[in-house]
Design a protein around this motif. Sequence first.
Motif: not given
Length: 275
Positions: A219-224, A244-249, A252-256
Amino acid sequence: MSAATTTVPGPDGAASRLRWALADSWTMTRRELAHWARQPVAVLVNLVFPVMLLLMFTYLVGGGRGVSGDPTEYLVPGMLALTMAFGLEATMLAVTQDLGKGVIDRFRSMPMVPGAVLVGRSAADMLQSVVSLAVMAGVGYAVGWRWHNGAAAALGAVGLLLLLRFAMLWVGIHLAMVAGRPEMVTAVQILVWPVGFLSNVFATPASMPGWLGAVVEWNPMSATATAVRELFGNPGGATGSWAAEHAELLAVLWPVAIIAVFFPLAVRKFARLSR
């Protein structure tokens, strides 16, 4: 009744056209901000509602299930992310009301940059989002939440939260123009709730059934939420998965990706209004 779009010769030079666009956009932003003074109750409700959710899940329902550590420090960053999805109905209502009253048609017939209306609406919304984040962070601090990684990381977390809001905003603007009527906004707004609650805002994916946890992690919100927990130095309930390991990436990618889809759709829909 349709209103013809007036084409006005712009000032000579790119710099002059940019100043003209900025001036029109600022005028539209001030128009939206003026509505705050006329509708203080609506503004207050938008600020108080996520605070009520935070307090309810902190003291009554219990958030942070499956977390090893302070559940409050897990819950507050998640609620900050969820706050970025709340309040979209106010933007959507404003857009549909302007459409219903013919305000958009009148603006389109004036000698102004066509996109200034959308820019003004989005700028005012982002300013309100900054205020919402400040209020939520203050309440979170009062109930025991702390950040531990310094100012630079905290600013990075705020940047990711506002990026998510900006993406959600263009989804809302586009859907508002598609809906066209204020009474349709409630039905569209319901779509926000599955995105918000099928996330790791309140509980870790590891505490959920396997298939549901996998859906939640992407989920994009989970990533943020996961990314801002990492930046704040709060417990994240990491599962060791790629998401989970690449959440910061992904934060950024989901909102973009969402902006890349819905920003052009909103601009195109606005350009086709009243034709």
